[in-house]
Design a protein around this motif. Structure first.
Motif, PDB file in Angstrom:
ATOM      1  N   ARG A 129      30.183  62.955  47.872  1.00 30.96           N
ATOM      2  CA  ARG A 129      31.340  62.395  47.159  1.00 30.96           C
ATOM      3  C   ARG A 129      32.286  61.656  48.090  1.00 30.96           C
ATOM      4  O   ARG A 129      32.814  60.607  47.746  1.00 30.96           O
ATOM      5  N   ASP A 130      32.510  62.215  49.291  1.00 32.36           N
ATOM      6  CA  ASP A 130      33.410  61.543  50.222  1.00 32.36           C
ATOM      7  C   ASP A 130      32.815  60.221  50.706  1.00 32.36           C
ATOM      8  O   ASP A 130      33.530  59.240  50.897  1.00 32.36           O
ATOM      9  N   GLU A 131      31.502  60.176  50.882  1.00 32.82           N
ATOM     10  CA  GLU A 131      30.847  58.925  51.265  1.00 32.82           C
ATOM     11  C   GLU A 131      30.961  57.896  50.139  1.00 32.82           C
ATOM     12  O   GLU A 131      31.213  56.711  50.393  1.00 32.82           O
ATOM     13  N   LEU A 132      30.773  58.344  48.923  1.00 33.07           N
ATOM     14  CA  LEU A 132      30.875  57.444  47.775  1.00 33.07           C
ATOM     15  C   LEU A 132      32.287  56.896  47.659  1.00 33.07           C
ATOM     16  O   LEU A 132      32.491  55.701  47.422  1.00 33.07           O
TER      17      LEU A 132
END
Length: 55
Positions: free
Chosen positions: A19-22
């Motif tokens: 999620r943080d990468e997205l």
């Protein structure tokens, strides 16, 4: 004539994104879109100035 290759089935690639990468990718995309909009404005202004200077 060329060699005929047997047809292979389409392969699907599955990728896992945290999620943080997205979120980071979305933020980068938004920044790039803003930069593109600014560059379009600058280009249009330069074109208008060029037309005004040539008259």
């Amino acid at each position: 004539m060329g060699t005929l290759m047997p047809a292979t089935p389409t392969q699907t690639l599955y990728v896992t994104v945290r999620r943080d990468e997205l979120r980071q990718l979305k933020d980068e995309r938004d920044q790039l879109r803003q930069q593109i909009a600014q560059l379009h404005l600058q280009l249009e202004q330069a074109r208008l100035q060029g037309k005004a200077a040539s008259h």
